[in-house]
Design a protein around this motif. Structure first.
Motif, PDB file in Angstrom:
ATOM      1  N   ALA A 120       0.833  -1.199   0.000  1.00  0.00           N
ATOM      2  CA  ALA A 120       0.000   0.000   0.000  1.00  0.00           C
ATOM      3  C   ALA A 120       0.870   1.253   0.000  1.00  0.00           C
ATOM      4  O   ALA A 120       0.562   2.237  -0.684  1.00  0.00           O
ATOM      5  CB  ALA A 120      -0.931  -0.004   1.211  1.00  0.00           C
ATOM      6  N   ALA A 121       1.963   1.237   0.737  1.00  0.00           N
ATOM      7  CA  ALA A 121       2.874   2.390   0.785  1.00  0.00           C
ATOM      8  C   ALA A 121       3.506   2.641  -0.577  1.00  0.00           C
ATOM      9  O   ALA A 121       3.646   3.787  -1.013  1.00  0.00           O
ATOM     10  CB  ALA A 121       3.948   2.176   1.845  1.00  0.00           C
ATOM     11  N   GLN A 122       3.863   1.564  -1.265  1.00  0.00           N
ATOM     12  CA  GLN A 122       4.456   1.700  -2.600  1.00  0.00           C
ATOM     13  C   GLN A 122       3.423   2.245  -3.597  1.00  0.00           C
ATOM     14  O   GLN A 122       3.740   3.074  -4.437  1.00  0.00           O
ATOM     15  CB  GLN A 122       4.999   0.358  -3.087  1.00  0.00           C
ATOM     16  CG  GLN A 122       6.241  -0.101  -2.358  1.00  0.00           C
ATOM     17  CD  GLN A 122       6.609  -1.546  -2.710  1.00  0.00           C
ATOM     18  OE1 GLN A 122       5.744  -2.391  -2.921  1.00  0.00           O
ATOM     19  NE2 GLN A 122       7.910  -1.817  -2.759  1.00  0.00           N
ATOM     20  N   GLN A 123       2.192   1.769  -3.484  1.00  0.00           N
ATOM     21  CA  GLN A 123       1.123   2.264  -4.364  1.00  0.00           C
ATOM     22  C   GLN A 123       0.874   3.750  -4.132  1.00  0.00           C
ATOM     23  O   GLN A 123       0.689   4.517  -5.075  1.00  0.00           O
ATOM     24  CB  GLN A 123      -0.169   1.464  -4.140  1.00  0.00           C
ATOM     25  CG  GLN A 123      -0.106   0.054  -4.661  1.00  0.00           C
ATOM     26  CD  GLN A 123      -1.337  -0.756  -4.296  1.00  0.00           C
ATOM     27  OE1 GLN A 123      -2.150  -0.354  -3.470  1.00  0.00           O
ATOM     28  NE2 GLN A 123      -1.476  -1.924  -4.918  1.00  0.00           N
ATOM     29  N   LYS A 124       0.872   4.152  -2.870  1.00  0.00           N
ATOM     30  CA  LYS A 124       0.660   5.564  -2.534  1.00  0.00           C
ATOM     31  C   LYS A 124       1.811   6.415  -3.078  1.00  0.00           C
ATOM     32  O   LYS A 124       1.590   7.487  -3.634  1.00  0.00           O
ATOM     33  CB  LYS A 124       0.542   5.727  -1.019  1.00  0.00           C
ATOM     34  CG  LYS A 124       0.189   7.128  -0.577  1.00  0.00           C
ATOM     35  CD  LYS A 124      -0.013   7.207   0.926  1.00  0.00           C
ATOM     36  CE  LYS A 124      -0.358   8.605   1.347  1.00  0.00           C
ATOM     37  NZ  LYS A 124      -0.546   8.743   2.779  1.00  0.00           N
ATOM     38  N   ALA A 125       3.035   5.929  -2.919  1.00  0.00           N
ATOM     39  CA  ALA A 125       4.201   6.664  -3.423  1.00  0.00           C
ATOM     40  C   ALA A 125       4.147   6.792  -4.943  1.00  0.00           C
ATOM     41  O   ALA A 125       4.461   7.846  -5.497  1.00  0.00           O
ATOM     42  CB  ALA A 125       5.484   5.972  -2.989  1.00  0.00           C
ATOM     43  N   GLN A 126       3.719   5.728  -5.617  1.00  0.00           N
ATOM     44  CA  GLN A 126       3.629   5.772  -7.084  1.00  0.00           C
ATOM     45  C   GLN A 126       2.545   6.761  -7.515  1.00  0.00           C
ATOM     46  O   GLN A 126       2.747   7.545  -8.436  1.00  0.00           O
ATOM     47  CB  GLN A 126       3.325   4.391  -7.653  1.00  0.00           C
ATOM     48  CG  GLN A 126       3.249   4.404  -9.174  1.00  0.00           C
ATOM     49  CD  GLN A 126       2.937   3.035  -9.759  1.00  0.00           C
ATOM     50  OE1 GLN A 126       2.796   2.053  -9.041  1.00  0.00           O
ATOM     51  NE2 GLN A 126       2.831   2.978 -11.065  1.00  0.00           N
TER      52      GLN A 126
END
Length: 147
Positions: free
Chosen positions: A6-12
């Protein structure tokens, strides 16, 4: 395709914000923060100066009571000031403090996020004040040509 946290998706998603794209949420934010009352409220809270309208504002940011803001922002209705302050509070740009006195004291102050936006917009207010005569002259010239 690799699975993302989820953190990676938010960063992307954050890296992909592009206000030129119709679906980008930053468009709504730009629309909100570009309003005249937002700019003037930020300028008032950022300059922190309890001054008369039209006077130079060079003070430090400070909390201001609702009535101070209303006096300073000539022409703003109570409804518009309230709505704008609520939206700024919702976006995390302004904090609202209620002190249980008689009558109740409510003050507003820029958050760190609001202060960073104030730094960006104070030049806009100064530019508008400094170049208003030029703009008016250009409008006159344009309107004379259009006739």
């Amino acid at each position: 395709m690799a699975t993302m946290t989820a953190a990676q998706q938010k960063a992307q998603a954050k890296a992909e914000y592009d206000a030129f794209l119709a679906a980008c949420p930053s468009r709504k934010l730009l629309d909100r923060i570009s309003g005249k009352w937002v700019t003037l409220i930020l300028a008032a809270l950022g300059s922190g100066s309890a001054r008369q309208p039209g006077a130079d504002c060079a003070g430090e940011p400070r909390a201001m009571r609702y009535s101070e803001l209303q006096r300073l922002l000539s022409g703003v209705s109570q409804k518009m000031l309230t709505q704008t302050l609520r939206s700024l509070e919702r976006d995390g740009l302004v904090s609202r403090t209620v002190v249980p006195t008689v009558p109740v004291t409510v003050s507003y102050e820029l958050t760190d996020l609001g202060l960073s936006l104030y730094e960006m917009t104070r030049g806009l207010k100064s530019w508008a004040e400094a170049h208003m005569d030029d703009v008016l002259a250009n409008r006159e010239t344009y309107d004379a040509r259009a006739d």
